[in-house]
Design an enzyme around this catalytic site. Structure first.
Site, short mmCIF file in Angstrom:
data_model
loop_
_atom_site.label_atom_id
_atom_site.label_comp_id
_atom_site.label_asym_id
_atom_site.label_seq_id
_atom_site.Cartn_x
_atom_site.Cartn_y
_atom_site.Cartn_z
N ASP A 231 0.87 -1.17 0.01
CA ASP A 231 0.08 0.18 0.07
C ASP A 231 0.73 1.13 0.19
OD1 ASP A 231 -1.18 -2.41 0.97
OD2 ASP A 231 -2.81 -1.13 1.62
N HIS A 233 -1.08 4.38 -0.55
CA HIS A 233 -2.15 5.41 0.15
C HIS A 233 -1.92 6.74 -0.21
CE1 HIS A 233 -5.16 3.09 1.69
NE2 HIS A 233 -4.57 1.86 2.20
N ASP A 260 -3.91 -0.43 -3.36
CA ASP A 260 -4.32 0.94 -2.42
C ASP A 260 -3.07 2.04 -2.92
OD1 ASP A 260 -6.31 -0.67 -1.47
OD2 ASP A 260 -5.81 -0.40 0.63
N ASP A 263 -6.24 7.31 -1.53
CA ASP A 263 -7.12 7.66 -0.32
C ASP A 263 -6.05 7.76 0.89
OD1 ASP A 263 -9.55 7.44 -1.36
OD2 ASP A 263 -9.93 5.28 -0.84
N ARG A 264 -6.65 8.46 1.89
CA ARG A 264 -5.91 8.44 3.06
C ARG A 264 -4.86 9.62 2.90
NH1 ARG A 264 -7.72 6.00 7.47
NH2 ARG A 264 -8.97 3.91 7.07
N ASN A 292 -8.44 -2.91 -2.61
CA ASN A 292 -9.87 -2.42 -2.03
C ASN A 292 -10.08 -0.86 -2.01
OD1 ASN A 292 -8.18 -2.57 0.38
ND2 ASN A 292 -10.12 -1.79 1.29
N HIS A 293 -9.29 -0.27 -2.17
CA HIS A 293 -9.28 1.28 -2.29
C HIS A 293 -9.59 1.94 -3.65
CE1 HIS A 293 -9.38 3.18 1.94
NE2 HIS A 293 -9.04 2.02 2.29
N HIS A 341 -3.80 -8.22 -3.45
CA HIS A 341 -3.83 -7.17 -2.16
C HIS A 341 -4.30 -7.54 -1.00
CE1 HIS A 341 -4.01 -3.20 -0.42
NE2 HIS A 341 -5.45 -3.65 -0.07
N ARG A 389 -12.70 -7.09 9.26
CA ARG A 389 -13.13 -5.74 8.57
C ARG A 389 -14.51 -5.75 8.20
NH1 ARG A 389 -8.11 -3.83 6.42
NH2 ARG A 389 -6.43 -5.31 6.14
N HIS A 416 -2.26 -4.76 2.28
CA HIS A 416 -3.71 -4.59 2.99
C HIS A 416 -3.82 -4.33 4.37
CE1 HIS A 416 -8.25 -4.85 2.80
NE2 HIS A 416 -8.14 -5.75 3.18
#
Length: 487
Positions: A231, A233, A260, A263-264, A292-293, A341, A389, A416
């Site tokens: 990730d 991110h 990923d 995001d964030r 997943n993002h 992922h 999750r 992840h």
């Protein structure tokens, strides 16, 4: 309220002391330690809604949204008037993109406290989001035959780059090594790539990805290096640091980035355009898996949608969605290592051939092989269990070993999950987690890491690194306002 279990006064006092210790760990952002002490308090006295509500909040902080939902619901079983539990459950559902369920809990609080301005604001904000999504879905149904990439491509000729623009320029619409060097410099200096060039990159990457299978096979020649990253991110300056430590991507320095990308972190646009650029420059030596993002619900909540709208436009958001739908779901290195992922599957019997032909041009479903590839996590105990999750599953060492044996694989690499050193080996070294975003969200204090493999033995070698400084733009700066309201 559910029937209480008899607990003597001394035990109640001991439980309260454990809760206070847990609260101190929570304040220090030691969320896993906080969870441990909340759990001890619950074990001593399972009658206190606040213990479950507090533990739910700690689970939310480490993205165990399934566990948070369970705890919040348990708190409400004990006390239907415990309003914080409604907020915790709403927050977990929001994080999972289950906005209608979140709205029910916000509505419950609003009805209980009709004069509470904060409760009303949360309810209205969630209601606005639910209505917005319903409207977007209605439009999407009407426009489902429209290929946005083709539509944008038809307008590029009339999209002018002003003379005063001092950023990187594509040469005849093609990504070159010089362009990528200029792009990294420009992004490092917080400059923006002109939208015409951004669109050209995006259109080209979509066309390429549409030709790829859902499982991509990778060859690593004897004695050559191959790097796997987890990730990112939106932490662009940490991405630059990876290239500083390990060399920039090239024909002789191949990479796989394992989902990923966005995001964030608040430099997601810079990250994704950099990665897309390298994919176009070295299509057979640079690889990207979907995380997943890379999905609509996550992008709406965690900042990518807001960032793209701020830096470019709503239309570009929709084009990114088209592209993300075509990202491969997993990669197989030399027929020996499967990289995805999330993780392995809720049912036995998955084969590499079945993964190659898996339908992926869609938003991630809530179950099935595609969901598992993007969302699942390993667990230390054998068997399978519901996901911490709230999406996907957790799988044990027996599941991993059986899958590897049936598919003649050596091990799996997945991402992840935040890991203190940036990586972790589980299931006797057969399931490796790699996470490449150090000090995740500027709060977690973790290292990032990447894996280097050498063609031939393909044994994993780990490099961990600390976070580097970045411009004064906080993580989640573009996230949905509801998330900050719930924090």
């Amino acid at each position: 309220m559910t029937e209480a279990t008899d607990v003597d006064t001394q035990t109640q006092d001991n439980a309260e002391k454990l809760k206070e210790t847990a609260n101190e760990h929570f304040k220090s952002q030691n969320y896993e330690q906080a969870i441990d002490f909340y759990t001890q308090a619950i074990d001593l006295n399972p009658n206190v809604p606040a213990y479950y509500g507090n533990r739910a909040f700690a689970y939310i902080k480490i993205e165990c949204f399934g566990y948070a939902l369970s705890d919040a619901s348990k708190a409400l079983q004990l006390d239907r008037t415990f309003l914080k539990a409604y907020y915790r459950r709403a927050c977990a559902n929001m994080a999972l993109g289950k906005f209608k369920l979140a709205l029910k809990d916000f509505e419950a609080v609003h009805k209980a406290r009709p004069n509470d301005k904060d409760a009303k604001a949360k309810y209205k904000e969630c209601q606005k989001l639910v209505n917005q999504i319903a409207f977007q879905r209605a439009i999407a149904v009407e426009a489902k035959t429209v290929d946005l990439a083709l539509e944008v491509e038809s307008t590029l000729e009339n999209m002018k780059v002003p003379n005063e623009y001092d950023g990187p320029h594509l040469e005849n619409g093609q990504v070159t090594e010089d362009f990528m060097n200029d792009l990294l410099t420009a992004f490092k200096d917080q400059k923006k790539l002109h939208q015409k060039y951004a669109y050209q990159i995006m259109i080209a990457i979509k066309k390429y990805l549409q030709t790829q299978p859902s499982l991509v096979d990778i060859s690593v020649p004897l004695d050559t290096k191959f790097t796997v990253c987890g990730d990112i991110h939106g932490q662009f300056y940490d991405l630059l640091n990876i290239f500083q430590l390990n060399g920039r991507p090239s024909a002789d320095n191949p990479y796989l980035f394992n989902g990923d990308f966005v995001d964030r972190g608040s430099f997601s646009v810079e990250c994704i355009l950099t990665l897309f650029g390298y994919k176009l420059l070295y299509p057979d030596r640079f690889y990207m898996s979907r995380g997943n993002h890379e999905s609509v619900n996550m992008n709406q909540m965690y900042g990518f949608e807001g960032e793209v709208k701020s830096k470019y436009s709503s239309k570009m958001v929709d084009l990114y969605t088209e592209i993300f739908n075509w990202l491969p779901l997993c990669h197989c290195i030399e027929g020996r290592i499967l990289v995805m992922h999330g993780g392995l599957f809720s049912e036995d019997g998955a084969t590499l051939d079945s993964l190659r032909t898996l339908e992926r041009n869609r938003q991630p479903p809530e179950s099935g092989a595609m969901c598992d590839l993007l969302w699942s996590d390993p667990q230390p105990q054998p068997g399978r269990s519901p996901s911490k999750r709230g999406v996907g599953i957790q799988f044990g060492p027996d599941v991993t070993h059986k899958f590897l044996k049936e598919n003649k694989l050596d091990y799996v690499i997945r991402s992840h999950e935040v890991k203190h050193e940036g990586y972790e080996e589980m299931h006797s070294g057969k399931c490796i987690t790699i996470f490449s975003a150090p000090n995740y969200c500027d709060t977690m204090g973790n290292k990032g890491a990447f894996i280097t493999l050498t063609g031939g033995d393909l044994k994993p070698n780990y490099t961990s690194y600390e976070a580097v400084s970045h411009p004064n733009v906080r993580p989640m700066a573009y996230a949905n306002p509801l998330l900050s309201m719930l924090s």
